[in-house]
Each structure stands twice: as C-alpha cells, then as structure tokens.
Scaffold this motif. Structure first.
Motif, PDB file in Angstrom:
ATOM      1  N   PHE A   1       0.820  -1.208   0.000  1.00 51.01           N
ATOM      2  CA  PHE A   1       0.000   0.000   0.000  1.00 51.01           C
ATOM      3  C   PHE A   1       0.858   1.263   0.000  1.00 51.01           C
ATOM      4  N   GLU A   2       2.031   1.190   0.639  1.00 51.69           N
ATOM      5  CA  GLU A   2       2.913   2.353   0.686  1.00 51.69           C
ATOM      6  C   GLU A   2       3.385   2.744  -0.717  1.00 51.69           C
ATOM      7  N   THR A   3       3.567   1.768  -1.589  1.00 47.51           N
ATOM      8  CA  THR A   3       3.981   2.051  -2.962  1.00 47.51           C
ATOM      9  C   THR A   3       2.984   2.977  -3.640  1.00 47.51           C
ATOM     10  N   TYR A   4       1.707   2.666  -3.507  1.00 47.08           N
ATOM     11  CA  TYR A   4       0.682   3.477  -4.166  1.00 47.08           C
ATOM     12  C   TYR A   4       0.455   4.791  -3.433  1.00 47.08           C
ATOM     13  N   LEU A   5       0.624   4.778  -2.121  1.00 46.86           N
ATOM     14  CA  LEU A   5       0.503   6.020  -1.370  1.00 46.86           C
ATOM     15  C   LEU A   5       1.607   6.993  -1.767  1.00 46.86           C
ATOM     16  N   SER A   6       2.818   6.480  -1.950  1.00 46.90           N
ATOM     17  CA  SER A   6       3.921   7.330  -2.393  1.00 46.90           C
ATOM     18  C   SER A   6       3.637   7.918  -3.769  1.00 46.90           C
ATOM     19  N   ASP A   7       3.097   7.092  -4.664  1.00 46.34           N
ATOM     20  CA  ASP A   7       2.715   7.591  -5.992  1.00 46.34           C
ATOM     21  C   ASP A   7       1.646   8.669  -5.876  1.00 46.34           C
ATOM     22  N   LEU A   8       0.706   8.453  -4.972  1.00 51.88           N
ATOM     23  CA  LEU A   8      -0.365   9.433  -4.788  1.00 51.88           C
ATOM     24  C   LEU A   8       0.186  10.770  -4.316  1.00 51.88           C
ATOM     25  N   VAL A   9       1.127  10.737  -3.381  1.00 47.62           N
ATOM     26  CA  VAL A   9       1.729  11.984  -2.894  1.00 47.62           C
ATOM     27  C   VAL A   9       2.493  12.681  -4.011  1.00 47.62           C
ATOM     28  N   ASP A  10       3.240  11.922  -4.797  1.00 43.39           N
ATOM     29  CA  ASP A  10       3.984  12.512  -5.911  1.00 43.39           C
ATOM     30  C   ASP A  10       3.040  13.171  -6.925  1.00 43.39           C
ATOM     31  N   GLU A  11       1.947  12.495  -7.235  1.00 42.77           N
ATOM     32  CA  GLU A  11       0.997  13.032  -8.199  1.00 42.77           C
ATOM     33  C   GLU A  11       0.245  14.240  -7.617  1.00 42.77           C
TER      34      GLU A  11
ATOM     35  N   PRO B   1       6.253  39.217   7.760  1.00 39.92           N
ATOM     36  CA  PRO B   1       5.635  38.359   8.779  1.00 39.92           C
ATOM     37  C   PRO B   1       5.311  36.972   8.231  1.00 39.92           C
ATOM     38  N   SER B   2       5.220  36.020   9.123  1.00 41.30           N
ATOM     39  CA  SER B   2       4.792  34.679   8.718  1.00 41.30           C
ATOM     40  C   SER B   2       3.367  34.729   8.199  1.00 41.30           C
ATOM     41  N   LEU B   3       3.061  33.781   7.370  1.00 36.08           N
ATOM     42  CA  LEU B   3       1.767  33.770   6.693  1.00 36.08           C
ATOM     43  C   LEU B   3       1.113  32.413   6.898  1.00 36.08           C
ATOM     44  N   SER B   4      -0.134  32.418   7.347  1.00 36.42           N
ATOM     45  CA  SER B   4      -0.910  31.194   7.472  1.00 36.42           C
ATOM     46  C   SER B   4      -1.954  31.175   6.365  1.00 36.42           C
ATOM     47  N   VAL B   5      -1.884  30.148   5.501  1.00 37.22           N
ATOM     48  CA  VAL B   5      -2.823  30.064   4.389  1.00 37.22           C
ATOM     49  C   VAL B   5      -3.534  28.716   4.420  1.00 37.22           C
ATOM     50  N   GLU B   6      -4.805  28.739   4.102  1.00 36.40           N
ATOM     51  CA  GLU B   6      -5.568  27.502   4.014  1.00 36.40           C
ATOM     52  C   GLU B   6      -5.549  26.995   2.579  1.00 36.40           C
ATOM     53  N   PHE B   7      -5.365  25.690   2.436  1.00 36.48           N
ATOM     54  CA  PHE B   7      -5.296  25.124   1.088  1.00 36.48           C
ATOM     55  C   PHE B   7      -6.248  23.943   0.941  1.00 36.48           C
ATOM     56  N   THR B   8      -7.345  23.956   1.696  1.00 40.53           N
ATOM     57  CA  THR B   8      -8.289  22.838   1.695  1.00 40.53           C
ATOM     58  C   THR B   8      -8.841  22.565   0.306  1.00 40.53           C
ATOM     59  N   ASP B   9      -9.320  23.617  -0.373  1.00 38.37           N
ATOM     60  CA  ASP B   9      -9.907  23.424  -1.706  1.00 38.37           C
ATOM     61  C   ASP B   9      -8.878  22.909  -2.700  1.00 38.37           C
ATOM     62  N   GLU B  10      -7.669  23.460  -2.646  1.00 40.93           N
ATOM     63  CA  GLU B  10      -6.632  23.023  -3.573  1.00 40.93           C
ATOM     64  C   GLU B  10      -6.184  21.598  -3.251  1.00 40.93           C
ATOM     65  N   ALA B  11      -6.166  21.245  -1.974  1.00 39.78           N
ATOM     66  CA  ALA B  11      -5.829  19.877  -1.592  1.00 39.78           C
ATOM     67  C   ALA B  11      -6.840  18.896  -2.164  1.00 39.78           C
ATOM     68  N   ALA B  12      -8.117  19.246  -2.075  1.00 44.07           N
ATOM     69  CA  ALA B  12      -9.160  18.369  -2.610  1.00 44.07           C
ATOM     70  C   ALA B  12      -9.011  18.205  -4.113  1.00 44.07           C
ATOM     71  N   ARG B  13      -8.736  19.299  -4.815  1.00 47.31           N
ATOM     72  CA  ARG B  13      -8.596  19.237  -6.271  1.00 47.31           C
ATOM     73  C   ARG B  13      -7.369  18.424  -6.662  1.00 47.31           C
ATOM     74  N   ALA B  14      -6.238  18.698  -6.012  1.00 46.74           N
ATOM     75  CA  ALA B  14      -4.995  18.025  -6.371  1.00 46.74           C
ATOM     76  C   ALA B  14      -5.047  16.540  -6.016  1.00 46.74           C
ATOM     77  N   MET B  15      -5.622  16.212  -4.883  1.00 46.40           N
ATOM     78  CA  MET B  15      -5.727  14.808  -4.497  1.00 46.40           C
ATOM     79  C   MET B  15      -6.627  14.040  -5.454  1.00 46.40           C
ATOM     80  N   ARG B  16      -7.713  14.676  -5.854  1.00 47.94           N
ATOM     81  CA  ARG B  16      -8.617  13.992  -6.788  1.00 47.94           C
ATOM     82  C   ARG B  16      -7.927  13.769  -8.125  1.00 47.94           C
ATOM     83  N   ARG B  17      -7.157  14.758  -8.595  1.00 48.03           N
ATOM     84  CA  ARG B  17      -6.403  14.587  -9.833  1.00 48.03           C
ATOM     85  C   ARG B  17      -5.390  13.442  -9.691  1.00 48.03           C
ATOM     86  N   ALA B  18      -4.739  13.377  -8.529  1.00 49.06           N
ATOM     87  CA  ALA B  18      -3.764  12.309  -8.293  1.00 49.06           C
ATOM     88  C   ALA B  18      -4.438  10.945  -8.285  1.00 49.06           C
ATOM     89  N   GLU B  19      -5.594  10.853  -7.654  1.00 49.82           N
ATOM     90  CA  GLU B  19      -6.319   9.579  -7.602  1.00 49.82           C
ATOM     91  C   GLU B  19      -6.731   9.118  -8.996  1.00 49.82           C
TER      92      GLU B  19
END
Length: 230
Positions: free
Chosen positions: A10-20, A195-213
């Motif tokens: 499973f780690e093999t595919y998880l690593s691919d998912l993170v890369d994608e 100054p340090s910056l705190s940014v939310e990336f929830t929407d982009e995470a959802a889009r990028a993860m779905r593309r990777a999947e």
C-alpha cells in the motif's frame, strides 16, 4: 502474508499518490487567495513559488504521507488480530486520523459525532477488507492479492480504499488544511522582515488529491489486471 508486506504494497501506491498530488498542486492558486487580503508576504511568495513548493509544499505533503502510514498501523493491527473487536482500536485510530485532526473547531454536536463515526466506519471497512490479505501465505503483494480475492473484488478494494480524498469531498467545509509559511526561511534576504503567513489550502488539496487519484487508481487497477492475467 507478513504485516510488513501488506504495508509495503500500500505504501507504494501512497507514495505515488503523494507525488501526483504534488505535481497537480497549484501553490499559486493558494497564494492568490491569500493575497486577496492584501498580504505583502503572499505577493512576494507568489513571485517566487518554486522555492515555496520545494521547501514548504512538498515537505508538508510528505508529512501527510507519514501521517497516513502512521494511521495505517493500528488498522493493520486490527486486521491481523481477528479475535479483537474494532472498538479496542477506535481511540488510537481516531487519534492518528488525518481528517479527524483537521476537523474545524466550529464542527460540533451531532455533525461532529456523525463525521467521527464515518471516519471510523471507513477505517474499519479497510481493516476488514485487508484482513484476508494479511493472513495470506505469500509475501509478494500481488501474489497474495490474487490468492485472496477474485479480480472484481481486488478492483473494489482499490477503488474503495485508494480514494483518500473521499472524506474531504463529502464534507469539505468540515476540514481545514493549512500551511504556516515563514517568507524568510523560504526566500531569505529581505524577506526575513516579512511576517509569517498562514494560508488555508483545503480546496486546492481536494482538487490536487482527486487529480492524483485519477492517475494512481487506474495504474493500480492495471497492475491488478496484469497480476490476474499471469
């Protein structure tokens, strides 16, 4: 099959998912959203997004990969110990769950309880599905898969459990994924005064993860087809 062999498979595919996910992630889109608040730091970083991707985004995604593998451990423990009840593992599984730890504080009451139960049901189903795989004789991942499932069942397992973004798609407003960015660490020089910056990336995470999947799941299904075709 050894517990470690299942984890490695499973780690093999998880690593691919993170890369994608990294390849699909648009850090500029995230920063443009932050810049709408008039942030000088976001504007500066937007002009230098490459080092931000290398020094902040990719390490963050690798951190999530480690978190997913870490939360996989008690699920494997449950899968390997068929005499135990899932309830004995619930607290540890939930403590390690990436989504549970990203739940917004504003989510409470019945909705919080419902999300908690859905996350646990998801992990329990995963443990139940891989339990026969953990018990298989072969230490080769796909040989064990072929010995354990028929082709249709193997594809169902891939489709059900390689879609890591499902909770985020189902309850996107319930979770918050954020990056804490120190412009000085990323860019150096005069950026250290920003100054340090705190940014939310929830929407982009959802889009990028779905593309990777959409890339990784077909590859896993193709691997299954080759394994069952041999």
């Amino acid at each position: 099959m050894t517990r470690r062999a299942v984890e490695d498979g499973f780690e093999t595919y998880l690593s691919d998912l993170v890369d994608e996910t990294y390849a699909a992630f648009d850090v500029a889109a995230v920063l443009r959203g932050a810049r709408s608040g008039g942030s000088r730091a976001a504007s500066k970083l937007l002009k230098n997004s490459d080092p931000l991707e290398r020094h902040v985004v990719r390490p963050k995604l690798r951190e999530y990969q480690r978190t997913l593998l870490h939360q996989f451990d008690p699920v494997l423990d449950y899968a390997a110990d068929r005499g135990a009840s899932f309830e004995a593992y619930e607290d540890e599984i939930l403590d390690r769950d990436l989504y549970w730890n990203a739940l917004r504080p504003s989510v409470h009451g019945e909705r919080r309880d419902a999300i908690r139960q859905r996350l646990l049901d998801r992990q329990r189903a995963f443990g139940d599905d891989i339990a026969p795989l953990v018990a298989a004789d072969s230490d080769d991942f796909w040989t064990a898969v072929v010995a354990t499932y028929d082709y249709d069942r193997a594809v169902d397992v891939v489709e059900d459990h390689f879609e890591f973004s499902t909770p985020l798609r189902d309850e996107r407003d319930a979770f918050a994924f954020e990056l804490e960015i120190d412009p000085g660490e990323v860019l150096g020089g005069l950026a250290r005064a920003l100054p340090s910056l705190s940014v939310e990336f929830t929407d982009e995470a959802a889009r990028a993860m779905r593309r990777a999947e959409q890339r990784v799941i077909p590859q896993a299904k193709a691997d299954a087809e080759r394994a069952f075709g041999d």
